[in-house]
Design an enzyme around this catalytic site. Sequence first.
Site, PDB file in Angstrom:
ATOM      1  CB  ALA A  47      -0.967  -0.038   1.180  1.00  0.00           C
ATOM      2  NE  ARG A  84      -2.777  -3.948  -6.697  1.00  0.00           N
ATOM      3  CZ  ARG A  84      -2.171  -4.691  -5.764  1.00  0.00           C
ATOM      4  NH1 ARG A  84      -1.010  -4.304  -5.256  1.00  0.00           N
ATOM      5  NH2 ARG A  84      -2.717  -5.808  -5.333  1.00  0.00           N
ATOM      6  CD  GLN A 188       1.685 -11.052  -2.876  1.00  0.00           C
ATOM      7  OE1 GLN A 188       1.379 -12.218  -2.659  1.00  0.00           O
ATOM      8  NE2 GLN A 188       0.885 -10.230  -3.518  1.00  0.00           N
ATOM      9  CG  ASP A 229      -3.567  -3.353   1.017  1.00  0.00           C
ATOM     10  OD1 ASP A 229      -3.224  -4.387   1.619  1.00  0.00           O
ATOM     11  OD2 ASP A 229      -2.969  -2.896   0.027  1.00  0.00           O
ATOM     12  CG  ASN A 239      -3.106  -7.040   5.035  1.00  0.00           C
ATOM     13  OD1 ASN A 239      -2.462  -6.215   4.395  1.00  0.00           O
ATOM     14  ND2 ASN A 239      -2.517  -8.096   5.566  1.00  0.00           N
TER      15      ASN A 239
HETATM   16  O1  MRU Z   1      -1.162  -7.197  -3.456  1.00  0.00           O
HETATM   17  P1  MRU Z   1      -0.075  -6.597  -2.615  1.00  0.00           P
HETATM   18  O2  MRU Z   1       1.185  -7.399  -2.616  1.00  0.00           O
HETATM   19  O3  MRU Z   1       0.159  -5.140  -2.959  1.00  0.00           O
HETATM   20  O4  MRU Z   1      -0.671  -6.637  -1.138  1.00  0.00           O
HETATM   21  C1  MRU Z   1       0.066  -6.051  -0.101  1.00  0.00           C
HETATM   22  C2  MRU Z   1      -0.508  -6.240   1.253  1.00  0.00           C
HETATM   23  O5  MRU Z   1      -1.579  -6.790   1.425  1.00  0.00           O
HETATM   24  C3  MRU Z   1       0.249  -5.626   2.398  1.00  0.00           C
HETATM   25  O6  MRU Z   1       0.047  -6.353   3.573  1.00  0.00           O
HETATM   26  C4  MRU Z   1      -0.233  -4.184   2.627  1.00  0.00           C
HETATM   27  O7  MRU Z   1      -0.252  -3.466   1.429  1.00  0.00           O
HETATM   28  C5  MRU Z   1       0.616  -3.480   3.624  1.00  0.00           C
HETATM   29  S1  MRU Z   1       2.240  -3.120   3.032  1.00  0.00           S
HETATM   30  C6  MRU Z   1       3.016  -2.237   4.250  1.00  0.00           C
END
Ligand code: MRU
Length: 330
Positions: A47, A84, A188, A229, A239
């Site tokens: 995010a 997004r 991830q 997020d 999230n």
């Molecule tokens: O789809 P992504 O990899 O962008 O999702 C990220 C997450 O869900 C993280 O936990 C969130 O963005 C926090 S990052 C500090």
Amino acid sequence: MLKSLERVEKALRWIDQTRLPAVLEYKESEDYFEIIRAVKRLEIRGAPAIGIAAAYGIAVAVEKARVFEPGFIRRVGTQFKDARPTAVNLSWAVDRVLSRLDGDKAVESAAPLWEEAEAIHREDAEMCASIGTNGADLLNDGDTVLTHCNAGALATGGIGTALGVIYTCRNQGKTIAVYADETRPLLQGARLTIWELMHENIDVTLICDNTAGMLMRQRKIDAVIVGADRVARNGDVANKIGTYSLAVLARENNIPFYVAAPSSTFDNSIESGDQITIEERAPEEVTQGFGRRIAPEKVKVYSPAFDITPAGLVSRYITDTGLKDGGRSQ
Ligand code: MRU
């Protein structure tokens, strides 16, 4: 500490996170379409990082096009916002850069836009550091933490949120061990969190997502820490998909469930998580993630990228301004 993205003169430079852990590849571009594409493809992700990328992206666009009309700049902002939908940091950062416009007046140069983007980046790094300090108070030497997805340096402009807490503990002399969920379907956790924590010499163990419950029941986890997020006014948290299941498991096993997030992730304009748009990803990311087909052709797929964890399952929010109680009694 790794820099997931940075300004290089009139360009944005970023780590292409789709190539990790095999290759640490940096990309650089003066073309804002490429930056939008990088956000959509998750080359830049997390995010706070996508917010920072969008802020720089607007400056990149204006610098290259030499178009200083607010209409153009606002259109670029909208294109970034549409990349997004779930993380509020993206629209928050775009709106902050657009706040440098003065009604219908053209800007004289891209300078104020760069300035705002750099301020957003710098402040994010500062917020990560504060989250680290505030969160470190919740952990004791020898604790083991479970985390999900990647909420580290790769996902932010600083040391990370959930992982920032771990780094701060380490800097304070506390030894913390980490279990990281692989985080299906785009891994991830396996690809990014494991790589990042190994890079930082943190004791980390990779687990399949469905191993978390067993570990909690065996009392091998002292705390769960995840990023966010978007956090609604009532404390509901969007999230990475799978976060909600972890929160339920944590409550069932009396393990604290912490959400680490900067002020830019809190969205007071919406009452609850019901109003958060959940991004749906392409079926191919599930049926043939990373190029290998694992499900029959033409299968129906449902792939939400995020879920909502109700505030009642959160023990504490770890923010840059301090610790806030969640809706769970402990
Ligand atoms: O789809 P992504 O990899 O962008 O999702 C990220 C997450 O869900 C993280 O936990 C969130 O963005 C926090 S990052 C500090």
